[in-house]
Motif scaffolding. Structure first.
Motif, PDB file in Angstrom:
ATOM      1  N   ASN B 133       0.819  -1.209   0.000  1.00  0.00           N
ATOM      2  CA  ASN B 133       0.000   0.000   0.000  1.00  0.00           C
ATOM      3  C   ASN B 133       0.854   1.260   0.000  1.00  0.00           C
ATOM      4  O   ASN B 133       0.538   2.244  -0.670  1.00  0.00           O
ATOM      5  N   ASP B 134       1.948   1.190   0.739  1.00  0.00           N
ATOM      6  CA  ASP B 134       2.845   2.347   0.810  1.00  0.00           C
ATOM      7  C   ASP B 134       3.468   2.633  -0.561  1.00  0.00           C
ATOM      8  O   ASP B 134       3.548   3.785  -0.988  1.00  0.00           O
ATOM      9  N   ILE B 135       3.888   1.558  -1.241  1.00  0.00           N
ATOM     10  CA  ILE B 135       4.486   1.727  -2.576  1.00  0.00           C
ATOM     11  C   ILE B 135       3.441   2.327  -3.530  1.00  0.00           C
ATOM     12  O   ILE B 135       3.733   3.246  -4.289  1.00  0.00           O
ATOM     13  N   GLN B 136       2.245   1.805  -3.444  1.00  0.00           N
ATOM     14  CA  GLN B 136       1.170   2.292  -4.310  1.00  0.00           C
ATOM     15  C   GLN B 136       0.864   3.765  -4.040  1.00  0.00           C
ATOM     16  O   GLN B 136       0.729   4.566  -4.961  1.00  0.00           O
ATOM     17  N   ARG B 137       0.839   4.114  -2.765  1.00  0.00           N
ATOM     18  CA  ARG B 137       0.524   5.495  -2.379  1.00  0.00           C
ATOM     19  C   ARG B 137       1.646   6.439  -2.835  1.00  0.00           C
ATOM     20  O   ARG B 137       1.399   7.508  -3.391  1.00  0.00           O
ATOM     21  N   ARG B 138       2.902   6.008  -2.628  1.00  0.00           N
ATOM     22  CA  ARG B 138       4.011   6.922  -2.932  1.00  0.00           C
ATOM     23  C   ARG B 138       4.239   7.083  -4.429  1.00  0.00           C
ATOM     24  O   ARG B 138       4.766   8.092  -4.874  1.00  0.00           O
ATOM     25  N   THR B 139       3.892   6.045  -5.215  1.00  0.00           N
ATOM     26  CA  THR B 139       4.161   6.123  -6.658  1.00  0.00           C
ATOM     27  C   THR B 139       2.924   6.494  -7.468  1.00  0.00           C
ATOM     28  O   THR B 139       3.043   6.929  -8.614  1.00  0.00           O
ATOM     29  N   GLY B 140       1.744   6.282  -6.886  1.00  0.00           N
ATOM     30  CA  GLY B 140       0.524   6.486  -7.656  1.00  0.00           C
ATOM     31  C   GLY B 140       0.319   5.428  -8.729  1.00  0.00           C
ATOM     32  O   GLY B 140      -0.513   5.589  -9.618  1.00  0.00           O
ATOM     33  N   ILE B 141       1.067   4.330  -8.643  1.00  0.00           N
ATOM     34  CA  ILE B 141       0.955   3.257  -9.644  1.00  0.00           C
ATOM     35  C   ILE B 141       0.405   2.013  -8.950  1.00  0.00           C
ATOM     36  O   ILE B 141       0.859   1.649  -7.861  1.00  0.00           O
ATOM     37  N   ARG B 142      -0.545   1.397  -9.606  1.00  0.00           N
ATOM     38  CA  ARG B 142      -1.169   0.213  -9.022  1.00  0.00           C
ATOM     39  C   ARG B 142      -0.150  -0.918  -8.862  1.00  0.00           C
ATOM     40  O   ARG B 142       0.682  -1.150  -9.750  1.00  0.00           O
ATOM     41  N   VAL B 143      -0.227  -1.607  -7.737  1.00  0.00           N
ATOM     42  CA  VAL B 143       0.638  -2.767  -7.505  1.00  0.00           C
ATOM     43  C   VAL B 143      -0.217  -4.028  -7.611  1.00  0.00           C
ATOM     44  O   VAL B 143      -1.218  -4.171  -6.910  1.00  0.00           O
ATOM     45  N   LEU B 144       0.175  -4.919  -8.513  1.00  0.00           N
ATOM     46  CA  LEU B 144      -0.537  -6.188  -8.691  1.00  0.00           C
ATOM     47  C   LEU B 144       0.093  -7.200  -7.736  1.00  0.00           C
ATOM     48  O   LEU B 144       1.275  -7.508  -7.859  1.00  0.00           O
ATOM     49  N   ALA B 145      -0.665  -7.700  -6.778  1.00  0.00           N
ATOM     50  CA  ALA B 145      -0.129  -8.696  -5.839  1.00  0.00           C
ATOM     51  C   ALA B 145      -0.481 -10.090  -6.345  1.00  0.00           C
ATOM     52  O   ALA B 145      -1.642 -10.370  -6.634  1.00  0.00           O
ATOM     53  N   LEU B 146       0.519 -10.946  -6.462  1.00  0.00           N
ATOM     54  CA  LEU B 146       0.320 -12.277  -7.049  1.00  0.00           C
ATOM     55  C   LEU B 146       0.776 -13.352  -6.065  1.00  0.00           C
ATOM     56  O   LEU B 146       1.844 -13.946  -6.220  1.00  0.00           O
ATOM     57  N   PRO B 147      -0.025 -13.593  -5.024  1.00  0.00           N
ATOM     58  CA  PRO B 147       0.403 -14.551  -4.002  1.00  0.00           C
ATOM     59  C   PRO B 147       0.543 -15.976  -4.543  1.00  0.00           C
ATOM     60  O   PRO B 147      -0.193 -16.381  -5.441  1.00  0.00           O
ATOM     61  N   MET B 148       1.498 -16.673  -3.983  1.00  0.00           N
ATOM     62  CA  MET B 148       1.735 -18.064  -4.366  1.00  0.00           C
ATOM     63  C   MET B 148       0.658 -18.945  -3.731  1.00  0.00           C
ATOM     64  O   MET B 148       0.307 -18.777  -2.567  1.00  0.00           O
ATOM     65  N   LEU B 149       0.117 -19.865  -4.523  1.00  0.00           N
ATOM     66  CA  LEU B 149      -0.899 -20.775  -4.005  1.00  0.00           C
ATOM     67  C   LEU B 149      -0.347 -22.179  -3.802  1.00  0.00           C
ATOM     68  O   LEU B 149      -0.789 -22.914  -2.927  1.00  0.00           O
ATOM     69  N   GLU B 150       0.619 -22.558  -4.645  1.00  0.00           N
ATOM     70  CA  GLU B 150       1.153 -23.919  -4.562  1.00  0.00           C
ATOM     71  C   GLU B 150       2.548 -23.923  -5.189  1.00  0.00           C
ATOM     72  O   GLU B 150       2.779 -23.254  -6.189  1.00  0.00           O
ATOM     73  N   SER B 151       3.469 -24.690  -4.598  1.00  0.00           N
ATOM     74  CA  SER B 151       4.822 -24.797  -5.148  1.00  0.00           C
ATOM     75  C   SER B 151       5.034 -26.218  -5.665  1.00  0.00           C
ATOM     76  O   SER B 151       4.654 -27.174  -5.008  1.00  0.00           O
TER      77      SER B 151
END
Lengths: 178, 177
Positions: B133-151
């Motif tokens: 959220n901090d990165i998104q707020r400071r840059t004004g650019i959307r951050v796509l979060a891609l959590p790992m579901l399985e390895s």
């Protein structure tokens, strides 16, 4: 997911910057956290046995070894096929990671990821063609994202922000690899 | 004692036989003994001092990140892969901003509209969300979060091919069969 003990967590944190390059490194690690060498060794072995430590040893950095063609390949596969395909992809020795990840529709439909590290792009493209052929991935939508610049690569840190603030400044928190 | 030599072609460190043995054989099953470097030295026929000195050099050159543990994702702390589509003119500035977070341990430019890819690792999901959220707020650019579901990958270390022609295209690792 299993939870690990406070002692194990402290041990892993104490090793985050790597094992000291000194004759008795486990004793050095133990002294930092008030644990004797035998206990350090016993706990590392146990963490390996239960799979929390996937691998213990020398961690190489691909780029410095001349592996400059680093491709992240992402596929959009049916969720129910992801595990089967992922296990097939992971068997190739040039595939260094293989994960299923959440999609982010509509921006990002891809759910299966693998990394290929090669010495040159042409070889990586051949390797990719080979896995498409051999894993039954023909016709499956994918993207190949080669890396350009590396802005940062270091070992992961697991301390919470609150914990970090409480740490005395004498603890080794230097940049990894320097 | 070996020397550091730079290969002018690809800017990598010239590898000695000692290096090849160290890097081939000790990416896993590192000795869990009181004197691991002496034990490695005995196995490959050099002195403990040579093993330690060479590992220090390889680490200083960046070939070796560290000697240590690779932790299974999400067994201690948690992590997420994140992507951003950064305008080319802002990429260096945004990359430097992202690098500034100690929770970011990988950060790469990649060839795609989503051109900045980084991994955030922290003690818990709240810390991760705070960073994203901090990165998104400071840059004004959307951050796509891609959590790992399985390895699906079993980490046995990286099999090094020392010559550019040593390419086993399509080879399947015997450890996995």
């Amino acid at each position: 997911m299993q939870t690990i003990s406070e002692q194990d967590r402290r041990l892993i944190e104490a090793m985050q910057d790597g094992l000291p390059l000194e004759p008795n490194p486990y004793a050095v690690i133990g002294r930092r956290i008030g644990m004797d060498e035998a206990e350090v060794l016993r706990r590392i072995a146990a963490l390996q046995a239960c799979g929390v430590i996937k691998r213990f040893g020398i961690i190489v950095r691909h780029r410095e070894l001349g592996y400059l063609a680093n491709a992240m390949v992402v596929w959009n596969v049916a969720d129910e096929q992801a595990a089967l395909l992922g296990r097939r992809l992971a068997k190739f020795d040039f595939v260094t990671l293989c994960y299923r990840r959440a999609r982010r529709l509509p921006d990002w439909p891809y759910n299966l990821y693998c990394m290929i590290h090669g010495r040159d792009r042409k070889v990586v493209m051949q390797q990719l063609a080979s896995i498409i052929d051999r894993c039954g991935l023909r016709g499956v939508p994918y993207r190949i994202l080669f890396s350009r610049r590396r802005f940062k690569q270091c070992g992961a840190r697991y301390l919470s922000r609150a914990t970090e603030l409480e740490r005395p400044p004498v603890t080794a928190r230097r940049a990894v690899g320097r | 004692m070996t020397h550091r030599n730079h290969d002018p072609i690809n800017e990598t460190l010239a590898m000695s036989e000692l290096d090849k043995q160290l890097l081939n054989e000790f990416q896993r099953d590192f000795p869990l003994t009181s004197t691991p470097y002496a034990d490695i030295a005995a196995r490959i026929g050099v002195t403990e001092q040579e093993v330690i000195a060479r590992l220090r050099q390889l680490r200083a050159a960046g070939v070796v990140g560290r000697v240590g543990a690779v932790i299974r994702p999400h067994s201690i702390g948690t992590s997420v892969l994140a992507a951003m589509a950064v305008p080319a003119a802002r990429l260096e500035q945004v990359a430097a901003l992202v690098n500034g977070y100690p929770e970011v341990n990988h950060n790469y430019e990649r060839e795609h509209r989503y051109n900045l890819w980084f991994v955030v690792t922290a003690a818990d999901q709240d810390d991760i969300d705070a960073v994203l959220n901090d990165i998104q707020r400071r840059t004004g650019i959307r951050v796509l979060a891609l959590p790992m579901l399985e390895s699906y990958h079993i980490d046995v270390g990286f099999k090094l091919h020392w010559e550019p022609d040593d390419r086993d295209i399509g080879e399947i690792n015997a450890n996995h069969q």
